[in-house]
Each structure stands twice: as structure tokens, then as C-alpha cells.
Design a protein around this motif. Structure first.
Motif, PDB file in Angstrom:
ATOM      1  N   ALA A 152      25.279 -18.282 -18.219  1.00  0.00           N
ATOM      2  CA  ALA A 152      25.775 -19.223 -17.209  1.00  0.00           C
ATOM      3  C   ALA A 152      27.139 -18.747 -16.721  1.00  0.00           C
ATOM      4  CB  ALA A 152      25.873 -20.620 -17.808  1.00  0.00           C
ATOM      5  N   GLY A 153      27.396 -18.942 -15.436  1.00  0.00           N
ATOM      6  CA  GLY A 153      28.627 -18.435 -14.840  1.00  0.00           C
ATOM      7  C   GLY A 153      29.881 -18.887 -15.547  1.00  0.00           C
ATOM      8  N   HIS A 154      29.905 -20.145 -15.974  1.00  0.00           N
ATOM      9  CA  HIS A 154      31.131 -20.670 -16.600  1.00  0.00           C
ATOM     10  C   HIS A 154      31.325 -20.138 -18.015  1.00  0.00           C
ATOM     11  CE1 HIS A 154      28.099 -23.421 -18.243  1.00  0.00           C
ATOM     12  NE2 HIS A 154      28.979 -23.754 -19.167  1.00  0.00           N
ATOM     13  N   LEU A 155      30.324 -19.433 -18.551  1.00  0.00           N
ATOM     14  CA  LEU A 155      30.442 -18.861 -19.898  1.00  0.00           C
ATOM     15  C   LEU A 155      30.690 -17.361 -19.869  1.00  0.00           C
ATOM     16  CD1 LEU A 155      27.517 -20.744 -21.718  1.00  0.00           C
ATOM     17  CD2 LEU A 155      29.957 -21.285 -21.781  1.00  0.00           C
ATOM     18  N   SER A 156      31.007 -16.821 -18.697  1.00  0.00           N
ATOM     19  CA  SER A 156      31.175 -15.370 -18.552  1.00  0.00           C
ATOM     20  C   SER A 156      32.307 -14.861 -19.443  1.00  0.00           C
ATOM     21  CB  SER A 156      31.490 -15.017 -17.095  1.00  0.00           C
ATOM     22  OG  SER A 156      30.442 -15.415 -16.245  1.00  0.00           O
TER      23      SER A 156
END
Length: 349
Positions: free
Chosen positions: A322-326
Motif C-alpha cells: 500500500a502506498g502509505h506503507l512504502s
């Protein structure tokens, strides 16, 4: 609703074979996505089914009726097939209603037969019937083309990459309207596309064509999770391929000892892992998995693709998060594989 049966179908142009013994069945009421790269023979197959081209060999049956075979070639207009071309091809000098009834008998054209019903079916207001097609968006014009194809109540509907010229937002909206209309009409349909996500999300079944041959026909989930070949695995989506060794129902590779999703012969194999199966360890499982360094990252907003260089290995694998977990480039992480994997026997050199 009608079913479609194709057996041993071949087609050549100027001595060059384009279709090689195609065998395919489409059950009544099914939307089949015919997927393949440019030059794979998709459009040729569609044109042969529609009767625009004559088959060299094999047979085509529509609802048990032979329309192509040895000495048989039923004309396209007698096959009761609705056809939606890539650009929609609405007639600019006719109104929307006149476009829809264009292929109907004269009396039905004069009566605007089923125009309001068909407009509603494809998700357009009945008031659009009197508009010129130029006043409609590209997606709306594609819906009019579908309404025109459905007007004669065809046995089959053929769609030749009908969404490829639309921008992303309009493509999604038009896809939903078209598939809803086909389902409401109970139509049997073949959708030609080179877009993997389109095929997987829209088709009840997906047939993959490569170099004029069918590689695999399956449900979208089975095709994605259990592709027949490693080449198909990389075509149908992103895939990580690692060397491994099969022992019973498990396979050992650089990502550990993993569970096989289907039986494989013992010995050397290539292990196929989807990037979304590679999970970052955290919390109670932080001591599990394999150490890796973030080598590169491609951020898409809603998600990201992360290139991971495995410690004590030259391999770089791709994970999807997920983008926010990059993570950050250069960060040390631990990763593990979730779920079952597929193994392909390695060709001996």
C-alpha cells in the motif's frame, strides 16, 4: 442466448499462418475476454467468427448451427452477431436513435423500435435519442454503438477493444455500463482486449492467445493464480521467478520453503511468486522472513512497487505494498511469502 463452439480453426494470409487450430467453447450468457498482445491473432479470430473473413479450416458453431466449416461459410449478416468496433463507428449524419435502429427493417426504423429501452439498457437517458452523436462523449458514443449491436437481438455480441481509445476514468465508467447492459440483455459476448486488468475484471472466463495459438482458457482467478507457463505468468501480471527445488508438496528457494499450489515434479524448477504475496514482517513476526535491502521504489499513490535485494543473494525481487506503507530506499527490512506458489519444471539445457 447462444453458445459458441470453435474447433480446429485455422487461418492464413499470403501463406503466413495466423491462427493455429483454435479450440474454444463459450457457454450461453458468458462474457469471454480474449486476451493477447498485438499481433497474436485476436482480431483475425474475431473477424473469422463474424464472417468478415473465411476460415481455412476447422468449424464454428453458433447455438448448434454450423456457420463455418468444410464448404460452409454463412454470410456475416446471416449469423445474427452484434459487432462493436474499436472506435464505435457511429454515423455522424444520423441521430443517436437513427444510429441505434440502423440495421433493423425499414418499418422498425421508422417506429424507432426499442430505442428508449436500449438507451436505458446502456445507461443513457431516452432524451439522447434526438441528439447528434457528436454531442456525446467518446464513452457515450461507445454505449450507442453497443445499443445498435443489441437492437436486432443478436445471438452473440463481439467487442473489438471497445475501450482502448478512452481515458482512464471514462474507460472504467464505460466498462461498467457496457458489462451491465450485456448482463441485463443476457447476451453471450466475446471481448477482444490486450489489457490484462480489463480481461481479468470483466471476463467470466479469459482465453489467452499467443502467436495464433490458445495458451490457456480459464476463470480470471485460476488464470492469474495458476498460469500454465512462466511466460504466461509474466504476461498476465507482474511475477517474481526464482530457481528452486521441489520436495513433495513444498519447494525450496531463496525466499524459503514454500507451499505449492499445485503438484509439481520433483527436481529443479522455477518458482512463481506474485509481488503482492511478498509481505513485510512487522510486530510479532518481525523475526521471521528473510532480510533484504530496499533497492528501488516506484510510487503510484494507492500502492507502490518495491525492489528488494535479498541479503546474501544477488537476486532482486519485487513486492507490492500500500502506498502509505512504502519503505525508504536503502532501508533494511524483513520479508516473507504469503500463500501458495506455483513451480514450473526447468528446461534441461
Amino acid at each position: 442466448m447462444s453458445d459458441l463452439r470453435i474447433s480446429g480453426l485455422t487461418k492464413s494470409f499470403d501463406g503466413h499462418a495466423v491462427l493455429h487450430g483454435i479450440d474454444l467453447s463459450v457457454a450461453a450468457g458468458t462474457l469471454l475476454a480474449l486476451l493477447g498482445p498485438s499481433g497474436s491473432g485476436k482480431t483475425t479470430l474475431l473477424r473469422v467468427l463474424c464472417g468478415f473473413e473465411r476460415a481455412d479450416g476447422g468449424t464454428v458453431e453458433i447455438d448448434g448451427r454450423l456457420v463455418a466449416g468444410d464448404g460452409v461459410h454463412v454470410r456475416s449478416e446471416a449469423r445474427r452477431i452484434g459487432y462493436v468496433p474499436q472506435e464505435g463507428a457511429v454515423f455522424p449524419h444520423l441521430s443517436v436513435a437513427q444510429n441505434i435502429v440502423f440495421g433493423l427493417p425499414r418499418a422498425q426504423r421508422r417506429a424507432r423500435h426499442r430505442v428508449d429501452e436500449l438507451l436505458e439498457l446502456v445507461g443513457l437517458p431516452a432524451s439522447y435519442g434526438d441528439r447528434p452523436p457528436q454531442a456525446l462523449s467518446g464513452g457515450q458514443q461507445q454505449r450507442v454503438a453497443l445499443a445498435r449491436a443489441l437492437a436486432p437481438a443478436p445471438s452473440l455480441v463481439m467487442l473489438d477493444e471497445p475501450f482502448s481509445s478512452l481515458d482512464t476514468a471514462l474507460r472504467i465508467e464505460t466498462r461498467e455500463a457496457v458489462t451491465s447492459a450485456l448482463a441485463a440483455a443476457g447476451a453471450t459476448a466475446v471481448l477482444v482486449t490486450h489489457d490484462q486488468s480489463e480481461a481479468l475484471s470483466l471476463g467470466h472466463a479469459v482465453a489467452v492467445l499467443s502467436n495464433g495459438s490458445l495458451v490457456q482458457t480459464d476463470t480470471p482467478e485460476a488464470l492469474y493464480r495458476r498460469p500454465a507457463t512462466p511466460e504466461l505468468a509474466t504476461f498476465i501480471g507482474d511475477a517474481v521467478l526464482l530457481p528452486g527445488v521441489v520436495h513433495g508438496d513444498r519447494v525450496q528457494c531463496e525466499m524459503g520453503r514454500l507451499t505449492l499450489g499445485r503438484a509439481a515434479h520433483a527436481g529443479l524448477v522455477d518458482v512463481m511468486i506474485r509481488p503482492e504475496q511478498i509481505r513485510f514482517c512487522s510486530g510479532t513476526d518481525i523475526d521471521q522472513g528473510h532480510e533484504a535491502t530496499v533497492d528501488n521504489l516506484t510510487f503510484y499513490g494507492h500502492d507502490a512497487t518495491v525492489g528488494l535485494r535479498l541479503v546474501n543473494s544477488a537476486s532482486v525481487v519485487s513486492a507490492r505494498v500500500a502506498g502509505h506503507l512504502s519503505p525508504r530506499i536503502g532501508e533494511r527490512v524483513r520479508v516473507r511469502v504469503e500463500g501458495e506458489v506455483i513451480a514450473y519444471s526447468r528446461v534441461k539445457e
